[in-house]
Every structure is written in C-alpha cells, then in structure tokens.
Design a protein around this motif. Structure first.
Motif, PDB file in Angstrom:
ATOM      1  N   GLU A 153       2.475  29.686  12.642  1.00 48.95           N
ATOM      2  CA  GLU A 153       2.957  29.124  13.904  1.00 48.95           C
ATOM      3  C   GLU A 153       1.867  29.272  14.943  1.00 48.95           C
ATOM      4  O   GLU A 153       1.149  30.273  14.968  1.00 48.95           O
ATOM      5  CB  GLU A 153       4.206  29.886  14.352  1.00 48.95           C
ATOM      6  CG  GLU A 153       4.687  29.481  15.736  1.00 48.95           C
ATOM      7  CD  GLU A 153       5.935  30.246  16.153  1.00 48.95           C
ATOM      8  OE1 GLU A 153       6.920  30.281  15.385  1.00 48.95           O
ATOM      9  OE2 GLU A 153       5.908  30.816  17.256  1.00 48.95           O
TER      10      GLU A 153
ATOM     11  N   GLU B  59       5.510  25.125  14.080  1.00 44.47           N
ATOM     12  CA  GLU B  59       5.452  25.834  12.793  1.00 44.47           C
ATOM     13  C   GLU B  59       4.934  24.857  11.738  1.00 44.47           C
ATOM     14  O   GLU B  59       5.215  23.662  11.810  1.00 44.47           O
ATOM     15  CB  GLU B  59       6.845  26.334  12.403  1.00 44.47           C
ATOM     16  CG  GLU B  59       7.339  27.439  13.342  1.00 44.47           C
ATOM     17  CD  GLU B  59       8.785  27.843  13.120  1.00 44.47           C
ATOM     18  OE1 GLU B  59       9.128  28.986  13.436  1.00 44.47           O
ATOM     19  OE2 GLU B  59       9.583  27.011  12.642  1.00 44.47           O
TER      20      GLU B  59
ATOM     21  N   GLU C  51       6.001  24.590  20.625  1.00 46.65           N
ATOM     22  CA  GLU C  51       5.712  25.666  19.671  1.00 46.65           C
ATOM     23  C   GLU C  51       5.805  25.050  18.277  1.00 46.65           C
ATOM     24  O   GLU C  51       6.850  24.526  17.908  1.00 46.65           O
ATOM     25  CB  GLU C  51       6.811  26.708  19.910  1.00 46.65           C
ATOM     26  CG  GLU C  51       6.727  27.976  19.173  1.00 46.65           C
ATOM     27  CD  GLU C  51       7.938  28.863  19.556  1.00 46.65           C
ATOM     28  OE1 GLU C  51       8.413  28.840  20.716  1.00 46.65           O
ATOM     29  OE2 GLU C  51       8.416  29.554  18.657  1.00 46.65           O
TER      30      GLU C  51
ATOM     31  N   GLU D 150       4.124  33.148   9.884  1.00 43.41           N
ATOM     32  CA  GLU D 150       5.565  33.114  10.176  1.00 43.41           C
ATOM     33  C   GLU D 150       6.385  33.680   9.006  1.00 43.41           C
ATOM     34  O   GLU D 150       5.835  34.201   8.036  1.00 43.41           O
ATOM     35  CB  GLU D 150       5.991  31.682  10.525  1.00 43.41           C
ATOM     36  CG  GLU D 150       6.409  31.483  11.990  1.00 43.41           C
ATOM     37  CD  GLU D 150       7.798  32.063  12.302  1.00 43.41           C
ATOM     38  OE1 GLU D 150       8.378  32.768  11.468  1.00 43.41           O
ATOM     39  OE2 GLU D 150       8.300  31.809  13.421  1.00 43.41           O
TER      40      GLU D 150
HETATM   41 MG    MG Z   1       8.794  30.469  14.882  1.00 46.23          MG
END
Ligand code: MG
Ligand code: GLU
Length: 440
Positions: free
Chosen positions: A184, A131, A129, A177
């Motif tokens: 993200e 960012e 994941e 985000e």
């Molecule tokens: Mg996040």
C-alpha cells in the motif's frame, strides 16, 4: 559526434475503464503544444479495457477534440529505472474551439469542485490510498505488515518512494499490507484535483517501477475470489475560504460538523448508484462484501473499517490539532474506477446532501449482518449492489445522479460496463480475477 535521444512527455487522460491513455511529444515541444494540446477523439471514450470499442458506439466514427495539458499536473521522474524519464502531464479534453468537452472526467471533477465552492465557499482536500499486489516476483512468503515482507522486495519500496517523490506526488507511507504480495502507498492530502492527478501518477509509476524489477504490479480489486482485496480509499475533508478546516466539530458525535454531516448524508443517499463509478468492474463486487474491511452497506461510522464512510482517527500527541487532520474516508472504491469521476461523484452526492440540508446520518457501530432487517432500516443501512449489473441498475434508477452528466456520457458509461459484464459472462470468478489482474 554523440547524439542523445530526446525524452518524451505524454499528455494523458484517464478513461471510464480507468485506463490512462494519451499522446507523446518530444519534451522540447511541450511549451509549443501547451495552448492547443494534441489531437483526441470522442470515440476514445467508448474504448474498453479489452482493446475494443463498444458496439453500438454512441460517438460514431467522426469528430475531433483536443487534449490540452495542464502544466501544473506534470509528473516527471528519472528514477523509475526505465531508459528514459517517466514524464506525464494530465490534460483536459476540449472541443476544437477550446470549450470544455462533456465527456472529460477531469473537467467534471473541476466543475463539481467549483460548484461546491460557489454554493458553500468550501474547497475539498483529498488523498487516495492505494493497495496493490506484486505478481511474478517469486517473493518468499511474508508476514502481513511485517518489516521483512517489505525488505524481501527490496529495492522496490525505496525505488517507488524515490520516484514518487521526484515526480511530485508527495508520497507518505509505503507498507507491506495484510494480503499476500500486497502493498500500500499513500500520499499527502492535497487540493482534490491535484489528489486525483496524483492517483493516476501513483498507479502508472508503481507499475513502471515494478516492471523494471521484472515484476507486474496489479491494482485489480480482487487478485483471486478469496484473496484480500485491493481498495482505493478516498479521503476527503474541507477547508473554508480562509483555508481553515471545516470538517471537525468536537461538540458533535464523532466530531463530524453539522455541515460535513449533511455532505456525508448525501453521499450515503446516492451511494448505491455511485458505486457503479467508484467500483467499476465485475470483480469490484467480489471485494464489496461484509467482513472484508471494504464496504457493504450505506454506513457511516467512527473509525470502523467495515463502514463505507469511515471517520478517520486524529492524533493529539504533542498538542496536535485534530481539526487539521480530521477527514472522512470513502471505502467503496477501487482502481477500476476513474479517480476524477469517482471524486466528482462523491462531491456531487455530498452537494446534494448539503442542498437538501440532510441530517447527519447515525454513526453506526456493530455488524449490520447480525442486525434484523428492521434494525438496519432504522439506521438507514442499505446493502450496496452485489454485482456490476445491479450497480448499473441502481445508477440508471437514480435520476439525480444521472442528471449530473450529459445523457450521452451516461449512455457510454453504462454501455461500456454492460459490455464488460457480457464479455465475462462465461467465466467463473477465479478466471474473472485472473483476467483483471492482467488488465489492472
Ligand atoms: Mg490498507
Ligand atoms: N484491503 C481492504 C480493502 O479492500 C482494506 C484494508 C485496510 O483497511 O487497509 O479495502
């Protein structure tokens, strides 16, 4: 007569500074070079993010290798907005006779996964994941997580998702985000090696789509010392040989199976050392602080975003099976860490926990900074290194962790990171963040 430019395809490897480097050929030559690859060299592993080579360079000036494309790891899309398609194939670095090279991080991940499978029959499913920030876009101020904050950057988000989809990254969700100009993007969980390849593709495609909008995407861990950090959260779960989920046990605390608990205990035991690899830059340590939803202690928790290992939520709406969704998230990572090396270190640490049959760590709730030293000690909470040099000391002190790698690999990694630290020694944190924003 019209002539068209034949697009290029790059064979790439990602180095210890998490920079993706490689060599390109015209597309029609890919099959021809598929077996023997393109040239590469040992000293490339000693390249810094500042376009220099560390001194001393453990590899010297001689030696040659091959970077061999894995055709299953090809990411191609014509939708980044560039004049020619984005086309990238992740490769494995081998010796001239085809034997694996000890400095190839993709091979390290493959080997760690194979060892885990040989020892336990279990395979790792993972997802990265990411960012990141968009700079230079002159975006009007936006509300965190808001619809408008995503729309103000239009068509960035739909272009990004389309490019990732066409490239085969299987993107899931894109959001504006919490931070200023922060976004993200997530992808569907996949076999761990595929997930690490996708992490590389996500970083490169995101940068390219932003660049074609006239902006710069940055995955630097901290855009500024007091800004919201950019994490890379690495999600992992396990499946057995029949492909059945093996992470979840509803009878146990937090639903964590005994087996997965031993894996997590291994990760926490070696976390101070492997942090040097997963959070691999000077500015990484401005992010790893309490109360910033990143990571700060060797801490496993059920759905607490302050923990270093977070048991993620599962959904039972419409009769959904938790076992298939159940996963644990490693939060002490950022994009200055090489995704293959980061995941390999997590898998190796977990395997140590399994081999030692470690008990499941306690699920901690509460704020470690409000606990006494004795309370923290009882729960096994150790503060993660607070600077890159401290992380390197923790790495070199953990002989189990250094033992996973060839000595010259450890020497190169530590040499690179010490060089990075020394090079930035005269800069204040704001200048360090500014520099990393341009590098990542
Ligand atoms: Mg996040
Ligand atoms: N930005 C936080 C980090 O540095 C993570 C916030 C979240 O939980 O998404 O990791």
């Amino acid at each position: 007569m019209t002539s068209t430019v034949e697009p290029l395809v790059a064979v790439v490897t990602t180095d210890l500074s998490a920079i993706t480097r490689g060599r390109s050929v015209v597309e029609s030559k890919l099959q021809k070079i598929a077996a023997t690859g393109v040239g590469w060299l040992q000293a490339n592993l000693a390249l810094t993010p500042f376009n220099s080579v560390i001194d001393p360079n453990p590899w010297g000036s001689s030696g040659d290798l091959r970077l061999v494309p894995d055709l299953n790891a090809r990411f191609r899309t014509a939708l980044t907005g560039s004049a020619t398609p984005f086309d990238m194939v992740a490769g494995n670095i081998v010796e001239l006779d085809g034997s694996p090279w000890l400095g190839c991080t993709r091979t390290m991940l493959r080997d760690a996964l194979a060892e885990l499978k040989a020892a336990t029959g279990v395979s790792v499913i993972a997802a990265f994941e990411h960012e990141f920030n968009i700079a230079d876009a002159n975006l009007a101020p936006g509300h965190s997580l808001s619809f408008a904050a995503l729309r103000r950057a239009d068509p960035f988000a739909p272009n990004l998702m389309a490019a990732l989809e066409e490239a085969g990254v299987a993107p899931e969700v894109v959001i504006a985000e919490f931070g200023n100009e922060q976004f993200e993007v997530t992808h569907e969980p996949a076999d761990a090696l595929v997930a690490a390849d996708r992490a590389v593709a996500i970083r490169e495609i995101t940068r390219e789509v932003a660049r074609n909008a006239g902006w710069r995407a940055s995955f630097a861990p901290k855009p500024a010392p007091d800004a919201i950090g950019n994490g890379v959260h690495i999600h992992f779960s396990f499946v057995d040989e029949a492909g059945k989920p093996a992470t979840y046990d509803p009878a146990r605390p937090g639903g964590l199976s005994n087996w997965a608990g031993a894996f997590c205990a291994g990760v926490l035991r070696h976390l101070p050392a492997i942090t040097a690899m997963t959070a691999a830059s000077v500015s990484s340590y401005y992010r790893l602080k309490p109360h910033s939803w990143s990571s700060s202690y060797t801490w496993l928790a059920d759905r607490d975003r302050e923990a270093s290992l977070r048991i993620c939520p599962t959904v039972t709406i419409a009769g959904r099976d938790p076992a298939r969704q159940y996963n644990v998230e490693y939060r002490a990572a950022d994009a200055t860490g090489n995704p293959y090396l980061s995941l390999a270190a997590i898998v190796r640490a977990g395997l140590e926990g399994l081999k030692a049959k470690l008990p499941t760590p306690p699920l901690v709730s509460g704020d470690p900074t409000l606990m006494s030293e004795a309370e923290r000690a009882k729960l096994g909470l150790v503060r993660l290194p607070e600077t890159l040099p401290a992380a390197l000391d923790a790495l070199t002190a953990d002989r189990t962790v250094t033992g996973w790698f060839a000595p010259i690999f450890v020497e190169t990694f530590v040499g690179l990171k010490r060089h990075e630290t020394e090079r930035l020694a005269g800069l204040d944190p704001a200048s360090v963040c500014n520099l990393y924003r341009t590098l990542y």
